[in-house]
Design a protein around this motif. Structure first.
Motif, mmCIF file in Angstrom:
data_model
loop_
_atom_site.group_PDB
_atom_site.id
_atom_site.type_symbol
_atom_site.label_atom_id
_atom_site.label_comp_id
_atom_site.label_asym_id
_atom_site.label_seq_id
_atom_site.Cartn_x
_atom_site.Cartn_y
_atom_site.Cartn_z
ATOM 1 N N SER A 98 -9.377 -3.325 3.928
ATOM 2 C CA SER A 98 -8.196 -3.086 3.104
ATOM 3 C C SER A 98 -6.990 -2.721 3.957
ATOM 4 C CB SER A 98 -8.481 -1.971 2.091
ATOM 5 O OG SER A 98 -8.937 -0.804 2.744
ATOM 6 N N LEU A 99 -5.828 -2.912 3.374
ATOM 7 C CA LEU A 99 -4.559 -2.705 4.049
ATOM 8 C C LEU A 99 -4.318 -1.217 4.307
ATOM 9 C CD1 LEU A 99 -1.988 -4.334 4.907
ATOM 10 C CD2 LEU A 99 -1.066 -3.835 2.630
ATOM 11 N N LEU A 100 -3.864 -0.895 5.514
ATOM 12 C CA LEU A 100 -3.534 0.490 5.833
ATOM 13 C C LEU A 100 -2.282 0.933 5.066
ATOM 14 C CD1 LEU A 100 -4.162 0.808 9.678
ATOM 15 C CD2 LEU A 100 -5.550 1.701 7.812
ATOM 16 N N PRO A 101 -2.068 2.242 4.921
ATOM 17 C CA PRO A 101 -0.914 2.748 4.171
ATOM 18 C C PRO A 101 0.434 2.325 4.762
ATOM 19 C CG PRO A 101 -2.532 4.490 4.501
ATOM 20 C CD PRO A 101 -2.974 3.332 5.336
ATOM 21 N N SER A 127 0.836 -1.199 0.000
ATOM 22 C CA SER A 127 0.000 0.000 0.000
ATOM 23 C C SER A 127 0.871 1.249 0.000
ATOM 24 C CB SER A 127 -0.926 0.006 1.225
ATOM 25 O OG SER A 127 -0.163 -0.076 2.407
ATOM 26 N N GLY A 128 0.601 2.136 -0.918
ATOM 27 C CA GLY A 128 1.325 3.396 -0.972
ATOM 28 C C GLY A 128 0.589 4.473 -0.201
ATOM 29 N N CYS A 129 1.247 5.617 -0.055
ATOM 30 C CA CYS A 129 0.599 6.737 0.622
ATOM 31 C C CYS A 129 1.403 8.001 0.341
ATOM 32 C CB CYS A 129 0.522 6.489 2.125
ATOM 33 S SG CYS A 129 -0.369 7.761 3.040
ATOM 34 N N THR A 149 5.839 3.196 15.811
ATOM 35 C CA THR A 149 4.739 2.287 15.492
ATOM 36 C C THR A 149 3.433 2.757 16.118
ATOM 37 O OG1 THR A 149 5.161 0.833 17.400
ATOM 38 C CG2 THR A 149 6.324 0.317 15.379
ATOM 39 N N ILE A 150 3.485 3.176 17.368
ATOM 40 C CA ILE A 150 2.267 3.539 18.094
ATOM 41 C C ILE A 150 1.601 4.776 17.506
ATOM 42 C CG2 ILE A 150 1.398 4.353 20.316
ATOM 43 C CD1 ILE A 150 3.574 2.588 21.631
ATOM 44 N N VAL A 151 2.381 5.829 17.308
ATOM 45 C CA VAL A 151 1.817 7.096 16.839
ATOM 46 C C VAL A 151 1.294 6.967 15.409
ATOM 47 C CG1 VAL A 151 2.330 9.499 16.278
ATOM 48 C CG2 VAL A 151 3.227 8.483 18.392
ATOM 49 N N ASN A 152 2.087 6.363 14.531
ATOM 50 C CA ASN A 152 1.676 6.296 13.122
ATOM 51 C C ASN A 152 0.535 5.315 12.901
ATOM 52 O OD1 ASN A 152 3.470 8.050 11.304
ATOM 53 N ND2 ASN A 152 4.947 7.090 12.691
ATOM 54 N N SER A 153 0.514 4.206 13.624
ATOM 55 C CA SER A 153 -0.599 3.266 13.479
ATOM 56 C C SER A 153 -1.901 3.926 13.899
ATOM 57 C CB SER A 153 -0.346 2.007 14.314
ATOM 58 O OG SER A 153 -1.415 1.097 14.169
ATOM 59 N N THR A 154 -1.872 4.641 15.023
ATOM 60 C CA THR A 154 -3.065 5.350 15.488
ATOM 61 C C THR A 154 -3.502 6.399 14.467
ATOM 62 O OG1 THR A 154 -2.401 5.032 17.788
ATOM 63 C CG2 THR A 154 -4.030 6.748 17.353
ATOM 64 N N ARG A 155 -2.559 7.175 13.994
ATOM 65 C CA ARG A 155 -2.857 8.281 13.073
ATOM 66 C C ARG A 155 -3.453 7.770 11.761
ATOM 67 N NH1 ARG A 155 0.199 11.183 9.194
ATOM 68 N NH2 ARG A 155 1.826 9.624 9.402
ATOM 69 N N LEU A 156 -2.839 6.745 11.162
ATOM 70 C CA LEU A 156 -3.292 6.258 9.863
ATOM 71 C C LEU A 156 -4.589 5.465 9.974
ATOM 72 C CD1 LEU A 156 0.166 5.283 8.352
ATOM 73 C CD2 LEU A 156 -1.267 7.250 7.747
ATOM 74 N N HIS A 157 -4.744 4.740 11.075
ATOM 75 C CA HIS A 157 -5.997 4.022 11.308
ATOM 76 C C HIS A 157 -7.153 5.000 11.452
ATOM 77 C CE1 HIS A 157 -8.617 1.886 14.523
ATOM 78 N NE2 HIS A 157 -9.184 1.829 13.361
ATOM 79 N N GLY A 161 -5.915 -6.949 13.273
ATOM 80 C CA GLY A 161 -4.540 -6.725 13.676
ATOM 81 C C GLY A 161 -4.219 -7.595 14.878
ATOM 82 N N SER A 162 -3.157 -7.274 15.573
ATOM 83 C CA SER A 162 -2.755 -8.045 16.749
ATOM 84 C C SER A 162 -1.875 -7.178 17.622
ATOM 85 C CB SER A 162 -1.986 -9.302 16.321
ATOM 86 O OG SER A 162 -0.735 -8.953 15.731
ATOM 87 N N THR A 163 -1.542 -7.679 18.797
ATOM 88 C CA THR A 163 -0.629 -6.956 19.676
ATOM 89 C C THR A 163 0.696 -6.718 18.974
ATOM 90 O OG1 THR A 163 -1.659 -8.113 21.542
ATOM 91 C CG2 THR A 163 0.399 -6.949 21.986
ATOM 92 N N GLU A 164 1.124 -7.691 18.162
ATOM 93 C CA GLU A 164 2.413 -7.583 17.473
ATOM 94 C C GLU A 164 2.402 -6.596 16.310
ATOM 95 O OE1 GLU A 164 2.294 -11.789 19.188
ATOM 96 O OE2 GLU A 164 0.902 -10.382 18.277
ATOM 97 N N THR A 165 1.265 -6.430 15.653
ATOM 98 C CA THR A 165 1.207 -5.647 14.420
ATOM 99 C C THR A 165 0.444 -4.343 14.553
ATOM 100 O OG1 THR A 165 -0.871 -6.657 13.697
ATOM 101 C CG2 THR A 165 1.165 -7.797 13.089
ATOM 102 N N LEU A 166 -0.286 -4.160 15.648
ATOM 103 C CA LEU A 166 -1.277 -3.094 15.765
ATOM 104 C C LEU A 166 -2.274 -3.255 14.613
ATOM 105 C CD1 LEU A 166 1.070 -0.208 16.963
ATOM 106 C CD2 LEU A 166 -0.101 -1.970 18.294
ATOM 107 N N THR A 167 -2.880 -2.198 14.128
ATOM 108 C CA THR A 167 -3.925 -2.362 13.113
ATOM 109 C C THR A 167 -3.311 -2.618 11.738
ATOM 110 O OG1 THR A 167 -5.301 -0.818 14.347
ATOM 111 C CG2 THR A 167 -6.006 -1.363 12.120
ATOM 112 N N ILE A 168 -3.825 -3.650 11.044
ATOM 113 C CA ILE A 168 -3.347 -3.989 9.700
ATOM 114 C C ILE A 168 -4.358 -3.557 8.646
ATOM 115 C CG2 ILE A 168 -2.650 -5.854 8.151
ATOM 116 C CD1 ILE A 168 -1.924 -7.484 10.665
ATOM 117 N N THR A 169 -5.615 -3.940 8.829
ATOM 118 C CA THR A 169 -6.654 -3.601 7.865
ATOM 119 C C THR A 169 -7.872 -3.036 8.582
ATOM 120 O OG1 THR A 169 -7.808 -5.741 7.913
ATOM 121 C CG2 THR A 169 -5.944 -5.539 6.380
#
Length: 567
Positions: free
Chosen positions: A381-384, A6-8, A231-239, A356-364
């Motif tokens: 769908s897959l996050l950026p 996935s691009g962004c 990982t924490i900040v960007n996963s939250t932001r993009l999700h 997602g999971s504890t290991e990956t945070l949100t995936i789709t």
């Protein structure tokens, strides 16, 4: 082939949690960041920063430095967020522990985890003694007998050599061996202490470990998952951006804060207010009341069990849900009947499924642009900035619409299982792919469907049976409240299928009725259960976060008086 990248156009942000706190506070100083309904406390962004700065300085004064692990056992109290930010400002690492899990599992599990990750400072709420809990001070004296004779607050513990200080949160105590949180706060008020914090924060890096989160325990003993600020900040932001949550002003947390530890920074990422209905995991009544009274527009992740209870609450229509626009749900398989139930009782609310999971945070994630059928049958769908592939047992990519194990790679992957290189290597390849253990199908639209987990396959003769495929059928029965399917031993077929059913209140049934229903509603012979049992509840994993299929299998074997196959 079943591969996506996935691009962004929007780049990832390189920010530490300490920087995030400072920047957000400068932008929204007077806006409410947290609402702790149980305590009646409402904290503005500036309040959180002020308290975090004091705590950071105080913790540094008792020896906490970059890379040190600080563990705590706290309910959903106002100290939670400032403490997490304070530790991040120092460049140290947080290990929040769920109180219920801590009390039930310290002796056989948690103590080993704390020793393995080398906890330096341990903070614990001053819980009173109850029938189920011996109380904080008696507990500490029992597990750390050195504290009974210690006359200073600098500890030497034989069973946990890394541990140097214990801090009590709550009622002031005068034990020589323990600090109180008030002591730590008072140490962080002078200018020199604040200067040390600023210096430590300037050396923190967004790629450094900042949080250790325990896995749910659904595949054995919990492991300590290591995540960074990146990982924490960007996963939250993009999700939040992908689901439209970034446009919501008030967000409800439908679980215990320690069960979803990355949620503490959500207001500072999105500029919203986070509402916590209770100190512990809130009841459905507390969730519904908070949504109405705080005018919550959306929720963070609601676990499937809570979502099920939420949708089936007999008093649902009595609450004011007029402001609710969205509910995020995940943590386990979200069945089609559950999504259809949501459409029936909450027709104006968007249900956003997360995977997602504890290991990956949100995936789709699913989104409102998807069709009804896509929302029901896929996890979106897959996050950026992520890669995903579906592979066979040799690790080779399978064609689209073919089943295989889901592997993912990208910025949101965990760094490692701290203190366990062997388990990390089992699930993470040398080039960064994480083997999720989930079985899925990638379709022509780039949407992922999860069909089960590798270890949950029921092997009936030569047929691999996914429990969710059978469960989906039984959930359409008007008498069924919930169902889980497990494999039980069979001398001829290796395993047989057993449906474990919780009936709706006031309903009665018998196994033959359920078997006939499954045959009439599309299950082929290989997928029809040989056994049906009725239970009052499902056992949960050691953290209490998910249901435990292994324990349920043991319950079924005992009820059916079956024997495990001889080795």
């Amino acid at each position: 082939m079943s591969y996506l990248k996935s691009g962004c156009d929007e780049p990832l942000v390189d920010v530490t949690l300490g920087q995030l706190l400072d920047d957000a506070t400068a932008r929204w100083p007077d806006k409410e960041a947290y609402v702790f309904r149980k305590q009646g406390v409402r904290m503005a962004f500036a309040d959180v920063k002020q308290e975090a700065d004091r705590l950071a300085a105080g913790l540094m004064s008792i020896g906490v430095g970059r890379g040190d692990v600080v563990a705590w056992v706290i309910s959903g109290r106002p100290e939670w967020g400032p403490l997490a930010f304070a530790i991040a400002k120092i460049g140290a690492v947080s290990l929040p522990l769920i109180p219920l899990y801590f009390w039930s599992s310290y002796d056989d599990t948690v103590s080993k985890v704390m020793a393995k990750v080398k906890v330096k400072v341990f903070l614990m709420e001053n819980f009173p003694a109850t029938e189920d809990c011996e109380g904080t001070l008696p507990f500490l004296r029992r597990v750390f007998p050195e504290t009974t004779s210690n006359k200073t607050k600098s500890l030497t513990i034989d069973t946990m050599p890394s541990l140097r200080s214990i801090v009590i949160i709550g009622d002031k105590n005068h034990e020589d061996a323990f600090y109180n949180l008030e002591d730590i706060q008072s140490l962080g008020t002078d200018a020199s202490a604040w200067g040390r914090v600023q210096d430590a924060q300037s050396h923190a890096d967004c790629h450094d470990a900042v949080l250790l989160a325990l896995t749910s325990g659904s595949a054995g003993l919990p492991k300590c998952v290591e995540h960074s600020s990146l990982t924490i900040v960007n996963s939250t932001r993009l999700h939040m951006k992908a689901t439209g949550m970034d446009k919501k002003s008030t967000v409800l947390l439908p679980t215990d804060l320690t069960e979803m530890p990355i949620a503490f920074q959500l207001p500072f990422t999105a500029g919203c207010t986070l509402v916590l209905p209770s100190e512990e995991s809130p009841t459905v009544s507390e969730i519904l009341t908070a949504i109405g009274e705080e005018r919550c527009e959306t929720t963070t992740l609601m676990y499937v069990k809570t979502f099920h209870e939420f949708l089936h609450d007999p008093a649902l229509n009595e609450y004011d849900l007029s402001f609710l626009e969205q509910v995020s749900v995940g943590g386990n398989a979200v069945t089609t009947p559950l999504i259809r139930r949501a459409a029936e009782v909450l027709p104006s609310v968007e249900i956003s499924k997360m995977y997602g999971s504890t290991e990956t945070l949100t995936i789709t994630v699913t989104s409102r642009e998807m069709t009804k059928e896509q929302v029901e049958s896929t996890v979106g769908s897959l996050l950026p900035h992520m890669e995903m592939k579906v592979v066979d047992r040799h690790g080779q990519i399978v064609p689209l619409q073919h089943e295989g194990e889901v592997w993912v790679r990208g910025y949101s992957m965990f760094k490692c299982y701290r203190g366990d290189e062997e388990k990390t290597a089992e699930v993470k390849t040398a080039d960064g792919w994480y083997k999720t253990g989930d079985i899925g199908i990638l379709d022509d639209n780039g949407l992922l469907k999860i069909t089960g987990r590798k270890e949950e396959f029921i092997i009936k003769d030569s047929t691999n049976v996914h429990p969710t495929m059978v469960e989906q059928v039984f959930l359409t029965h008007p008498k069924v409240f919930d169902v889980k399917v497990v494999g039980v031993p069979d001398p001829a077929l290796v395993e047989e299928i057993c449906a474990c059913i919780i009936l709706k209140k006031g309903q009665t049934s018998h196994p033959q009725e359920m078997k006939e229903f499954s045959e009439k509603h599309g299950l082929i012979d290989d997928y029809c259960p040989e056994y049906v049992i009725f239970v009052d509840s499902f056992p949960v994993t050691s953290t209490g976060r998910k249901f435990d299929r292994k324990k349920l299998r043991d319950v079924a074997i005992e009820k059916l008086a079956l024997q495990e196959a001889a080795e």
